[in-house]
Design an enzyme around this catalytic site. Structure first.
Site, mmCIF file in Angstrom:
data_model
loop_
_atom_site.group_PDB
_atom_site.id
_atom_site.type_symbol
_atom_site.label_atom_id
_atom_site.label_comp_id
_atom_site.label_asym_id
_atom_site.label_seq_id
_atom_site.Cartn_x
_atom_site.Cartn_y
_atom_site.Cartn_z
ATOM 1 N N LEU A 1 56.225 58.573 15.764
ATOM 2 C CA LEU A 1 57.578 58.081 16.087
ATOM 3 C C LEU A 1 57.597 56.557 16.188
ATOM 4 C CD1 LEU A 1 58.829 60.771 18.658
ATOM 5 C CD2 LEU A 1 59.174 60.680 16.171
ATOM 6 N N THR A 2 57.178 55.920 15.103
ATOM 7 C CA THR A 2 57.328 54.464 15.005
ATOM 8 C C THR A 2 58.818 54.188 14.765
ATOM 9 O OG1 THR A 2 57.078 54.465 12.613
ATOM 10 C CG2 THR A 2 55.048 54.234 13.925
ATOM 11 N N ILE B 1 47.742 59.574 13.626
ATOM 12 C CA ILE B 1 46.707 60.130 12.733
ATOM 13 C C ILE B 1 45.374 59.391 12.875
ATOM 14 C CG2 ILE B 1 48.257 61.150 11.019
ATOM 15 C CD1 ILE B 1 47.689 58.647 9.237
ATOM 16 N N THR C 1 47.013 52.080 9.528
ATOM 17 C CA THR C 1 47.657 53.406 9.421
ATOM 18 C C THR C 1 47.331 54.083 8.094
ATOM 19 O OG1 THR C 1 49.458 52.661 10.832
ATOM 20 C CG2 THR C 1 49.877 54.608 9.465
ATOM 21 N N THR D 1 52.082 57.019 -4.049
ATOM 22 C CA THR D 1 53.207 56.296 -4.640
ATOM 23 C C THR D 1 52.845 55.742 -6.015
ATOM 24 O OG1 THR D 1 54.450 54.226 -4.401
ATOM 25 C CG2 THR D 1 52.388 54.325 -3.243
ATOM 26 N N ASP D 2 53.866 55.570 -6.847
ATOM 27 C CA ASP D 2 53.609 54.960 -8.167
ATOM 28 C C ASP D 2 53.241 53.481 -8.048
ATOM 29 O OD1 ASP D 2 56.114 53.860 -7.564
ATOM 30 O OD2 ASP D 2 57.103 54.606 -9.379
ATOM 31 N N GLU D 3 53.468 52.886 -6.868
ATOM 32 C CA GLU D 3 53.167 51.453 -6.713
ATOM 33 C C GLU D 3 51.674 51.167 -6.817
ATOM 34 O OE1 GLU D 3 55.179 49.270 -3.711
ATOM 35 O OE2 GLU D 3 57.008 50.445 -3.895
ATOM 36 N N TYR E 1 51.012 46.810 0.922
ATOM 37 C CA TYR E 1 51.385 48.224 1.027
ATOM 38 C C TYR E 1 50.722 49.046 -0.080
ATOM 39 C CZ TYR E 1 53.993 52.434 -0.047
ATOM 40 O OH TYR E 1 54.313 53.726 -0.377
ATOM 41 N N SER E 2 50.935 48.621 -1.336
ATOM 42 C CA SER E 2 50.405 49.447 -2.435
ATOM 43 C C SER E 2 48.883 49.428 -2.458
ATOM 44 C CB SER E 2 51.002 49.031 -3.775
ATOM 45 O OG SER E 2 50.842 47.660 -4.009
ATOM 46 N N LYS F 1 47.778 52.018 -0.021
ATOM 47 C CA LYS F 1 47.953 53.380 -0.542
ATOM 48 C C LYS F 1 46.899 53.682 -1.628
ATOM 49 C CE LYS F 1 50.797 56.006 0.420
ATOM 50 N NZ LYS F 1 50.717 57.070 1.475
ATOM 51 N N ASN G 1 62.253 57.171 -3.918
ATOM 52 C CA ASN G 1 63.081 58.274 -3.421
ATOM 53 C C ASN G 1 64.401 57.758 -2.857
ATOM 54 O OD1 ASN G 1 61.231 61.080 -2.235
ATOM 55 N ND2 ASN G 1 60.436 59.553 -3.647
ATOM 56 N N PRO H 1 71.789 41.728 0.285
ATOM 57 C CA PRO H 1 70.740 40.852 -0.236
ATOM 58 C C PRO H 1 70.067 41.437 -1.479
ATOM 59 C CG PRO H 1 69.949 42.026 1.699
ATOM 60 C CD PRO H 1 71.363 42.458 1.484
ATOM 61 N N HIS I 1 56.654 40.480 -6.219
ATOM 62 C CA HIS I 1 57.623 41.541 -6.525
ATOM 63 C C HIS I 1 57.312 42.232 -7.856
ATOM 64 C CE1 HIS I 1 62.239 42.519 -6.402
ATOM 65 N NE2 HIS I 1 61.488 43.605 -6.400
HETATM 66 C C1 LIG Z 1 65.143 46.051 0.740
HETATM 67 C C2 LIG Z 1 65.591 45.346 -0.525
HETATM 68 C C3 LIG Z 1 65.000 45.638 -1.737
HETATM 69 N N1 LIG Z 1 65.371 44.982 -2.865
HETATM 70 C C4 LIG Z 1 64.743 45.334 -4.143
HETATM 71 C C5 LIG Z 1 63.229 45.340 -4.115
HETATM 72 C C6 LIG Z 1 62.879 46.431 -5.109
HETATM 73 O O1 LIG Z 1 62.848 45.904 -6.409
HETATM 74 C C7 LIG Z 1 64.030 47.429 -5.004
HETATM 75 C C8 LIG Z 1 63.741 48.615 -4.094
HETATM 76 O O2 LIG Z 1 63.228 48.103 -2.884
HETATM 77 P P1 LIG Z 1 62.738 49.059 -1.707
HETATM 78 O O3 LIG Z 1 62.173 48.173 -0.639
HETATM 79 O O4 LIG Z 1 63.836 49.966 -1.331
HETATM 80 O O5 LIG Z 1 61.627 49.954 -2.409
HETATM 81 P P2 LIG Z 1 60.256 49.566 -3.184
HETATM 82 O O6 LIG Z 1 59.735 48.266 -2.744
HETATM 83 O O7 LIG Z 1 60.493 49.757 -4.641
HETATM 84 O O8 LIG Z 1 59.305 50.729 -2.605
HETATM 85 C C9 LIG Z 1 59.780 52.037 -2.311
HETATM 86 O O9 LIG Z 1 59.407 52.973 -3.305
HETATM 87 C C10 LIG Z 1 58.029 53.138 -3.526
HETATM 88 C C11 LIG Z 1 57.804 54.188 -4.566
HETATM 89 C C12 LIG Z 1 57.239 53.305 -2.274
HETATM 90 O O10 LIG Z 1 56.150 53.841 -2.282
HETATM 91 C C13 LIG Z 1 57.690 52.589 -1.050
HETATM 92 O O11 LIG Z 1 57.185 53.163 0.130
HETATM 93 C C14 LIG Z 1 59.178 52.493 -0.985
HETATM 94 O O12 LIG Z 1 59.530 51.574 0.041
HETATM 95 O O13 LIG Z 1 65.122 46.674 -4.429
HETATM 96 C C15 LIG Z 1 66.379 44.024 -2.839
HETATM 97 O O14 LIG Z 1 66.724 43.435 -3.883
HETATM 98 N N2 LIG Z 1 66.968 43.740 -1.648
HETATM 99 C C16 LIG Z 1 66.613 44.341 -0.475
HETATM 100 O O15 LIG Z 1 67.169 44.004 0.610
#
Ligand SMILES: Cc1cn([C@H]2C[C@H](O)[C@@H](COP(=O)(O)OP(=O)(O)O[C@H]3O[C@H](C)C(=O)[C@H](O)[C@H]3O)O2)c(=O)[nH]c1=O
Length: 327
Positions: A35-36, A60, A100, A125-127, A150-151, A154, A180, A205, A276
């Site tokens: 419960l973070t 965990i 974690t 994740t695909d990342e 993060y990636s 993972k 997702n 943003p 990015h």
């Molecule tokens: C929060 C935010 C994001 N973005 C952009 C950044 C990314 O290109 C895209 C999606 O960002 P988001 O942070 O929602 O998701 P990803 O960074 O792609 O990663 C997500 O999908 C994978 C599979 C996981 O494994 C991650 O756990 C999950 O967080 O929107 C913006 O432009 N503005 C914003 O305020």
């Protein structure tokens, strides 16, 4: 099945538990969650009294707790959703992600090995594959090239999971999903962030030029795929799970604004995320041909359902947004 789901109070985990209770009501589900900020017991309110569902509050990384929970509930199977998942937070707090996602996963694996758990599924994740150019897809054979803390955490966890299979013979699967979306997603992620900001007429943003591409997967389709892997995945195998619906971020934001009848003037281009990734796109041929998975939701259906959910569950997200959740 006596299934330990870790991180079950989060977005994908809670959707998965609901899916399992619906389609496998005879299985016992024990949800271990710390419960973070992103874990929310309200995500599972509707099934919290179900006779085959139990909640345990814990980490965990705590081996003694895992040991006790496995004994108490006679756990035979594990699915690990527990993770720090937000890329932006990993840039400001990388150490937390290593603790974690890497050490937590290894602690779970150690408990699984010592207690002779019959199956361990790691939700990844695909990342882990890094970033694509304008064409091509990630397959399960794409080399790992993670770019964010993060990636990288993972990808490290995936390697440790693999090592427990190769070294100790633990029966494992790893699933790697694309982005997702759907009900109960914490409003730090792009889709719920845009919806909730727009509904409050706040700025949206968009990082950099907004041309980064993500492949969107409706969470219920993801849960159905994990269910298949859990029951039919071949030992040691990795399965990619993707929605095959690629969109540029800026187009997605504009589409949501249109659906909410909100003006594009809310969009604010902000400095880019460090490191990015440009494009993610998944080749899900393996899970489709070997396990017969097919997504049931078109993007149009999934996004309409998601928008409807956020419109009708404003108490859920307004409560979260009233707290400070992003560093
Ligand atoms: C929060 C935010 C994001 N973005 C952009 C950044 C990314 O290109 C895209 C999606 O960002 P988001 O942070 O929602 O998701 P990803 O960074 O792609 O990663 C997500 O999908 C994978 C599979 C996981 O494994 C991650 O756990 C999950 O967080 O929107 C913006 O432009 N503005 C914003 O305020």
């Amino acid at each position: 099945m006596k299934l330990l789901v870790t991180g079950g109070a989060g977005f994908i985990g809670s959707n998965f538990i609901r899916h399992m209770i619906k389609f496998h009501p005879g299985d016992s589900i024990i949800n271990l969650d710390l419960l973070t900020y992103a874990g929310n017991p309200e995500n599972l309110e509707e099934i919290s009294a179900h006779q085959n569902y139990h909640f345990v509050h814990g980490n965990i990384c705590n081996y003694e707790l895992l040991d006790a929970v496995i004994d108490q509930f006679h756990i035979d199977t594990m699915v690990n959703f527990a993770a720090e998942s937000h890329v932006d937070r990993s840039i400001s707090k990388p150490g937390l992600f290593i603790t974690t996602n890497v050490l937590g996963t290894q602690t779970l694996l150690e408990a699984a090995k010592n207690k002779h758990i019959s199956k361990f599924v790691q939700i990844s994740t695909d990342e882990v594959y890094g970033s694509l150019g304008s064409d091509g897809y990630f397959t399960e054979k794409t080399p790992l090239a993670p770019n964010s803390p993060y990636s990288a955490s993972k990808a490290s966890a995936d390697m440790i999971v693999r090592s427990y299979s190769e070294t100790y013979g633990l029966n494992i699967n790893i699933t790697r999903c694309s982005n997702n979306y759907g009900p109960f997603q914490f409003p730090e992620k792009l889709i719920p962030l845009i919806m909730t900001q727009a509904l409050e007429d706040r700025e949206l943003p968009v990082y950099g030029d907004g041309n980064n591409i993500r492949d969107w997967l409706f969470v219920e389709d993801h849960c159905a795929a994990i269910d298949l892997v859990l029951h039919q995945g071949k030992p040691g195998e990795i399965y990619n799970i993707g929605g095959h619906h690629e969109m540029r971020n800026i187009d997605l934001v504009k589409l949501i604004l249109d659906k909410l009848n909100k003006p594009q003037s809310l969009i604010k281009q902000v400095p880019d995320r460090l490191g990015h990734d440009r494009r993610y796109a998944i080749d899900a041929t393996k899970i489709k041909t070997e396990l017969g998975w097919q997504p049931q939701y078109s993007f149009e259906t999934g996004i309409n359902e998601t928008i409807r959910w956020y419109l009708t569950h404003q108490n859920w997200w307004r409560k979260i947004r009233s707290r400070e959740y992003v560093d």
